[in-house]
Design an enzyme around this catalytic site. Structure first.
Site, PDB file in Angstrom:
ATOM      1  N   LYS A 163       0.858  -1.188   0.000  1.00 58.73           N
ATOM      2  CA  LYS A 163       0.000   0.000   0.000  1.00 58.73           C
ATOM      3  C   LYS A 163       0.890   1.232   0.000  1.00 58.73           C
ATOM      4  O   LYS A 163       1.515   1.568   0.997  1.00 58.73           O
ATOM      5  CB  LYS A 163      -0.934   0.051   1.212  1.00 58.73           C
ATOM      6  CG  LYS A 163      -2.047   1.114   1.017  1.00 58.73           C
ATOM      7  CD  LYS A 163      -2.616   1.638   2.305  1.00 58.73           C
ATOM      8  CE  LYS A 163      -1.838   2.807   2.858  1.00 58.73           C
ATOM      9  NZ  LYS A 163      -1.904   4.032   2.000  1.00 58.73           N
ATOM     10  N   GLU A 238       9.188   1.244  11.237  1.00 54.83           N
ATOM     11  CA  GLU A 238      10.246   2.245  11.103  1.00 54.83           C
ATOM     12  C   GLU A 238       9.552   3.589  11.194  1.00 54.83           C
ATOM     13  O   GLU A 238       8.802   3.974  10.294  1.00 54.83           O
ATOM     14  CB  GLU A 238      10.992   2.082   9.784  1.00 54.83           C
ATOM     15  CG  GLU A 238      12.311   2.850   9.739  1.00 54.83           C
ATOM     16  CD  GLU A 238      12.162   4.257   9.217  1.00 54.83           C
ATOM     17  OE1 GLU A 238      12.147   5.189  10.062  1.00 54.83           O
ATOM     18  OE2 GLU A 238      12.051   4.432   8.012  1.00 54.83           O
ATOM     19  N   CYS A 272      13.309  10.581   7.930  1.00 53.29           N
ATOM     20  CA  CYS A 272      13.313  10.186   9.339  1.00 53.29           C
ATOM     21  C   CYS A 272      14.713  10.257   9.946  1.00 53.29           C
ATOM     22  O   CYS A 272      14.856  10.396  11.159  1.00 53.29           O
ATOM     23  CB  CYS A 272      12.769   8.771   9.492  1.00 53.29           C
ATOM     24  SG  CYS A 272      11.062   8.573   8.974  1.00 53.29           S
ATOM     25  N   GLU A 364       9.781  15.947  15.727  1.00 53.98           N
ATOM     26  CA  GLU A 364      10.144  15.742  14.331  1.00 53.98           C
ATOM     27  C   GLU A 364       9.400  16.755  13.465  1.00 53.98           C
ATOM     28  O   GLU A 364       8.172  16.759  13.412  1.00 53.98           O
ATOM     29  CB  GLU A 364       9.807  14.315  13.887  1.00 53.98           C
ATOM     30  CG  GLU A 364      10.254  14.014  12.475  1.00 53.98           C
ATOM     31  CD  GLU A 364       9.981  12.575  12.078  1.00 53.98           C
ATOM     32  OE1 GLU A 364      10.875  11.937  11.506  1.00 53.98           O
ATOM     33  OE2 GLU A 364       8.865  12.088  12.343  1.00 53.98           O
TER      34      GLU A 364
END
Length: 465
Positions: A163, A238, A272, A364
């Site tokens: 996906k 992750e 990331c 983040e």
């Protein structure tokens, strides 16, 4: 992903070019019912695939890598179109997808079990494929990260349902067609575009999916883990990061400053592993900033199709607003680059003077924004580096080998580099500490993560009447 009802399923999603805001494609969304059909088809294909001789599976995967290689430019151009990546980056990403399948193919015939000495017989182990694996890929690196999961899962004998993110489905759709062209069985590698709360949730909750590989935010990763836990489903996550770039006074400051922009501006900071916290020893703090400013402002921002472009737009208007929220009016900006005006989701390279505890220093951002903070000594550097919920990556710059080893061991992160920002390679393991994820991807053990270990004891005792 959320608890939204499947009754609210969208029928299609418009894909925008982030550099122009133009609609470049309309992609049908996969319903929950279609997910169930895909799982059934994948299960049938998987039994055929797993029954092939290992050499034949490896040969088909190498053929798939060769077909990808034949279409590198086409895939790269699609990446520019849907993700706004500079063409140089996009070409590398397409090549990385090729290399991932080639590397995984080399592990098929080396996925060996073991013989364990026991009394009274022979004991052997086998690595059995899990069955159907769902890979839920992000929009920041659509091709490589999709293949991080798909390549080893297929090599280990599984079927894969991929996906892609709603904003970046085009390269995934093309890869699935290339898989068929390469000769992979129908249904073995399927792409299911759609929204996370519908298509993603259906994959996570379907009992026929044995494992989910998810890359994305920590918040959504927790939902994936919670939903999968109801079936004890295997999960690799992750997730987010807030990685440090630690510069000690004894480092080569010119080299460290020249390399720093790439560590948080590559892919417009949508990474990331971005080193978005620059920690500099106080005695060289001012000098480092003097060196950093021209390095940051020299980065070329513009048309992603131009080979000279180093940084493109953000993925969406919503992401641009998120990034802006971390740089309000009056924010302590010490370095600011330039960005195009007009159409497109542009944001300039920005460096803030950080304060411990500020959102920009702890959360983040996922954009071209870094904070710079001073530290006093080695212990202070480690304390600041670990002052976050994340632990994905990081860098440190020093000429002292002993310090490099000590600090590398002390920083709570899964992937570190010394005098470099290169810490992710497909032939070495990748994953995070703390809320940056669960499990490891890539490297020589990647295939094993998509198998169950089966133990078989064969008695050699003589049967006596």
């Amino acid at each position: 992903m959320s608890d939204h009802s499947y009754r609210c399923e969208p029928s299609a999603h418009e894909v925008l070019n982030p550099a122009t805001e133009e609609v470049v494609a309309t992609v049908p969304a996969t319903s929950a019912a279609e997910v169930a059909e895909a799982v059934a088809g994948a299960a049938r294909a998987q039994t055929v695939w797993a029954a092939l001789a290992p050499g034949d599976r490896a040969r088909l995967l190498r053929r798939f890598a060769a077909v990808i290689d034949d279409h590198l430019e086409q895939l790269a151009r699609l990446e520019v179109l849907e993700a706004g990546h500079p063409i140089g980056n996009a070409r590398w990403e397409a090549g990385n997808a090729r290399d991932l399948f080639d590397y995984a193919a080399g592990g098929v015939e080396r996925l060996t079990g073991s013989q364990i000495p026991v009394a009274g017989g022979l004991n052997v182990t086998f690595h059995e494929p899990l069955g159907v694996v769902a890979v839920i890929a992000p929009w920041n690196f659509p091709m490589p990260i999709a293949c991080w999961g798909a390549a080893p899962a297929l090599a280990a004998g599984n079927a894969v349902l991929l996906k892609p993110a709603e904003t970046t489905p085009l390269t995934a759709i093309r890869l699935a067609r290339l898989a068929l062209e390469a000769g992979l069985p129908e249904g073995l590698f399927q792409v299911l575009p759609g929204a996370g709360p519908v298509t993603g949730a259906a994959l996570v909750e379907h009992p026929g999916v044995a494992k989910v590989v998810f890359t994305g935010s920590t918040a959504v990763g927790k939902q994936v883990l919670a939903k999968g836990s109801a079936q004890l489903k295997r999960v690799t996550l992750e997730l987010g990061g807030k990685s440090p770039n630690i510069v000690f006074a004894d480092a080569d400051l010119e080299q460290a400053a020249a390399a720093a922009p790439g560590s948080f501006l590559d892919n417009t900071g949508q990474d990331c592993c971005a080193r978005s916290r620059i920690l500099v020893q106080r005695e060289v703090y001012d000098r480092f900033l003097q060196l950093l400013e021209p390095a940051v402002t020299a980065w070329r921002v513009g048309d992603p199709a131009d080979p000279g472009t180093q940084m493109g737009p953000l993925i969406s208007a919503a992401q641009r607003e998120r990034v802006r929220s971390y740089v309000p009016d009056g924010a302590p900006v010490v370095i600011r680059g330039e960005a195009p005006e007009g159409k497109g989701f542009w944001y300039p390279a920005t460096v803030l003077e950080g304060r411990p505890g500020d959102p920009a220093a702890t959360e983040e951002i996922f954009g071209p924004v870094a904070v710079v903070l001073p530290f006093e000594d080695e212990a202070d550097a480690v304390r600041l580096a670990n002052a976050t919920d994340y632990g994905l990556s990081g860098s440190l710059w020093t000429r002292d080998v002993g310090r490099a080893i000590r600090v590398s061991r002390a920083v709570a992160a899964g992937n570190l580099s010394v005098n470099s920002h290169s810490s992710v390679r497909y032939w070495t393991p990748f994953g995070g500490f703390k809320q940056s994820g669960i499990g490891r991807e890539l490297g020589p053990d990647a295939l094993s993560a998509f198998t169950e270990t089966k133990n078989v004891f064969i008695s050699t005792e003589e049967n006596r009447p």
